[in-house]
Design a protein around this motif. Structure first.
Motif, PDB file in Angstrom:
ATOM      1  N   LEU A   1       0.838  -1.196   0.000  1.00 42.38           N
ATOM      2  CA  LEU A   1       0.000   0.000   0.000  1.00 42.38           C
ATOM      3  C   LEU A   1       0.876   1.250   0.000  1.00 42.38           C
ATOM      4  O   LEU A   1       1.961   1.240   0.589  1.00 42.38           O
ATOM      5  CB  LEU A   1      -0.909   0.000   1.232  1.00 42.38           C
ATOM      6  N   PRO A   2       0.424   2.322  -0.621  1.00 36.11           N
ATOM      7  CA  PRO A   2       1.225   3.546  -0.658  1.00 36.11           C
ATOM      8  C   PRO A   2       1.457   4.140   0.730  1.00 36.11           C
ATOM      9  O   PRO A   2       2.469   4.770   0.982  1.00 36.11           O
ATOM     10  CB  PRO A   2       0.428   4.506  -1.533  1.00 36.11           C
ATOM     11  N   ARG A   3       0.518   3.939   1.641  1.00 38.44           N
ATOM     12  CA  ARG A   3       0.710   4.338   3.036  1.00 38.44           C
ATOM     13  C   ARG A   3      -0.038   3.338   3.914  1.00 38.44           C
ATOM     14  O   ARG A   3      -1.047   2.773   3.511  1.00 38.44           O
ATOM     15  CB  ARG A   3       0.277   5.764   3.288  1.00 38.44           C
ATOM     16  N   PRO A   4       0.466   3.119   5.119  1.00 38.08           N
ATOM     17  CA  PRO A   4      -0.151   2.129   6.013  1.00 38.08           C
ATOM     18  C   PRO A   4      -1.595   2.477   6.351  1.00 38.08           C
ATOM     19  O   PRO A   4      -1.979   3.639   6.391  1.00 38.08           O
ATOM     20  CB  PRO A   4       0.714   2.187   7.275  1.00 38.08           C
ATOM     21  N   ILE A   5      -2.374   1.431   6.599  1.00 37.74           N
ATOM     22  CA  ILE A   5      -3.742   1.573   7.084  1.00 37.74           C
ATOM     23  C   ILE A   5      -3.706   1.225   8.565  1.00 37.74           C
ATOM     24  O   ILE A   5      -3.205   0.163   8.933  1.00 37.74           O
ATOM     25  CB  ILE A   5      -4.703   0.596   6.376  1.00 37.74           C
ATOM     26  N   GLU A   6      -4.224   2.099   9.408  1.00 43.51           N
ATOM     27  CA  GLU A   6      -4.302   1.826  10.845  1.00 43.51           C
ATOM     28  C   GLU A   6      -5.762   1.743  11.235  1.00 43.51           C
ATOM     29  O   GLU A   6      -6.554   2.609  10.885  1.00 43.51           O
ATOM     30  CB  GLU A   6      -3.601   2.929  11.630  1.00 43.51           C
ATOM     31  N   ARG A   7      -6.092   0.649  11.945  1.00 42.48           N
ATOM     32  CA  ARG A   7      -7.474   0.457  12.377  1.00 42.48           C
ATOM     33  C   ARG A   7      -7.500  -0.467  13.582  1.00 42.48           C
ATOM     34  O   ARG A   7      -6.825  -1.495  13.588  1.00 42.48           O
ATOM     35  CB  ARG A   7      -8.277  -0.151  11.231  1.00 42.48           C
ATOM     36  N   ASP A   8      -8.257  -0.088  14.575  1.00 39.12           N
ATOM     37  CA  ASP A   8      -8.455  -0.911  15.768  1.00 39.12           C
ATOM     38  C   ASP A   8      -7.144  -1.319  16.440  1.00 39.12           C
ATOM     39  O   ASP A   8      -7.040  -2.395  17.027  1.00 39.12           O
ATOM     40  CB  ASP A   8      -9.264  -2.169  15.426  1.00 39.12           C
ATOM     41  N   GLY A   9      -6.119  -0.481  16.328  1.00 36.86           N
ATOM     42  CA  GLY A   9      -4.830  -0.789  16.939  1.00 36.86           C
ATOM     43  C   GLY A   9      -3.924  -1.660  16.087  1.00 36.86           C
ATOM     44  O   GLY A   9      -2.828  -2.021  16.511  1.00 36.86           O
ATOM     45  N   PHE A  10      -4.351  -1.998  14.877  1.00 32.73           N
ATOM     46  CA  PHE A  10      -3.544  -2.805  13.960  1.00 32.73           C
ATOM     47  C   PHE A  10      -3.061  -1.931  12.807  1.00 32.73           C
ATOM     48  O   PHE A  10      -3.716  -0.953  12.444  1.00 32.73           O
ATOM     49  CB  PHE A  10      -4.363  -3.977  13.396  1.00 32.73           C
ATOM     50  N   VAL A  11      -1.930  -2.324  12.215  1.00 34.32           N
ATOM     51  CA  VAL A  11      -1.372  -1.607  11.073  1.00 34.32           C
ATOM     52  C   VAL A  11      -1.193  -2.597   9.925  1.00 34.32           C
ATOM     53  O   VAL A  11      -0.617  -3.671  10.099  1.00 34.32           O
ATOM     54  CB  VAL A  11      -0.009  -0.963  11.423  1.00 34.32           C
ATOM     55  N   ALA A  12      -1.693  -2.215   8.755  1.00 32.72           N
ATOM     56  CA  ALA A  12      -1.522  -3.029   7.543  1.00 32.72           C
ATOM     57  C   ALA A  12      -0.762  -2.212   6.516  1.00 32.72           C
ATOM     58  O   ALA A  12      -1.059  -1.036   6.301  1.00 32.72           O
ATOM     59  CB  ALA A  12      -2.875  -3.444   6.985  1.00 32.72           C
ATOM     60  N   LYS A  13       0.218  -2.838   5.884  1.00 37.48           N
ATOM     61  CA  LYS A  13       1.005  -2.173   4.849  1.00 37.48           C
ATOM     62  C   LYS A  13       0.837  -2.831   3.490  1.00 37.48           C
ATOM     63  O   LYS A  13       1.453  -2.410   2.527  1.00 37.48           O
ATOM     64  CB  LYS A  13       2.485  -2.163   5.237  1.00 37.48           C
ATOM     65  N   ALA A  14       0.012  -3.884   3.428  1.00 37.78           N
ATOM     66  CA  ALA A  14      -0.189  -4.582   2.157  1.00 37.78           C
ATOM     67  C   ALA A  14      -1.580  -5.204   2.135  1.00 37.78           C
ATOM     68  O   ALA A  14      -2.142  -5.554   3.171  1.00 37.78           O
ATOM     69  CB  ALA A  14       0.874  -5.670   1.968  1.00 37.78           C
ATOM     70  N   VAL A  15      -2.108  -5.331   0.921  1.00 37.51           N
ATOM     71  CA  VAL A  15      -3.373  -6.023   0.700  1.00 37.51           C
ATOM     72  C   VAL A  15      -3.049  -7.320  -0.026  1.00 37.51           C
ATOM     73  O   VAL A  15      -2.092  -7.384  -0.798  1.00 37.51           O
ATOM     74  CB  VAL A  15      -4.376  -5.138  -0.077  1.00 37.51           C
ATOM     75  N   LEU A  16      -3.809  -8.382   0.266  1.00 41.85           N
ATOM     76  CA  LEU A  16      -3.516  -9.704  -0.274  1.00 41.85           C
ATOM     77  C   LEU A  16      -4.766 -10.298  -0.914  1.00 41.85           C
ATOM     78  O   LEU A  16      -5.856 -10.177  -0.370  1.00 41.85           O
ATOM     79  CB  LEU A  16      -3.048 -10.605   0.871  1.00 41.85           C
ATOM     80  N   PHE A  17      -4.564 -10.932  -2.061  1.00 39.83           N
ATOM     81  CA  PHE A  17      -5.618 -11.683  -2.736  1.00 39.83           C
ATOM     82  C   PHE A  17      -5.097 -13.099  -2.914  1.00 39.83           C
ATOM     83  O   PHE A  17      -4.009 -13.304  -3.435  1.00 39.83           O
ATOM     84  CB  PHE A  17      -5.926 -11.078  -4.113  1.00 39.83           C
TER      85      PHE A  17
END
Length: 178
Positions: A70-86
């Protein structure tokens, strides 16, 4: 020619090139999709995949999945995601850290019986309710959180669709494996 007219003439092409807020598209909610919000459908999964294709080039070297940074991290519910997966018919995010237990607590997931033939060392899942099973005749939709050796330092959080046939095949394989 007045300066107003010439300035408007100069600005016209720039305005035509730059997107306005009404025209600009927001990034899809990949994290929400990993939580089956809205519930999984092939249409929503396709739209998410097409959006990811526009963001980055996929890494396909891990688990037979397509991972898009991801171009920038997603933060939600105390978690951080830097990539999306299929992967298969699943869409998810890769959470930073081995946080499957914490994700399970946060999202009401229960321990999985299966270890996916060794691909997952720790996994949790919650099948969506009947009203959210829009493809029930073909399979079941669940929210999953898994970590394992192939994802060292990361946890998969995904909305997963598994066909009835694949579920039966996996159960048969697991029953035969000591």
């Amino acid at each position: 020619m007045s300066s107003k007219f010439s300035l408007a003439r100069i600005m016209m092409p720039i305005g035509a090139i730059l997107p306005t807020p009404a025209v600009a598209q927001e990034a899809p909610d990949f994290f929400g999709a990993a939580l089956c919000q809205p519930p999984y459908s092939t249409g929503s999964a396709t739209a998410l995949y097409e959006a990811a294709e526009k963001i980055a080039k996929a890494d396909t070297s891990i688990l037979g999945a397509a991972i898009y940074p991801l171009p920038r991290p997603i933060e939600r519910d105390g978690f951080v995601a830097k990539a999306v997966l299929f992967a298969g018919m699943s869409v998810g995010v890769l959470l930073e850290g081995e946080v499957a237990v914490e994700a399970a607590k946060r999202y009401g997931l229960s321990a999985e019986k299966s270890r996916l033939l060794g691909a997952s060392s720790l996994g949790f899942a919650r099948q969506l309710g009947e009203e959210q099973q829009g493809m029930r005749e073909m399979g079941l939709i669940s929210i999953v959180a898994r970590q394992g050796p192939a994802m060292a330092g990361q946890t998969l959080l995904a909305c997963e669709f598994v066909s009835h046939e694949d579920r039966q095949a996996l159960e048969s394989l697991e029953a035969e494996t000591p």
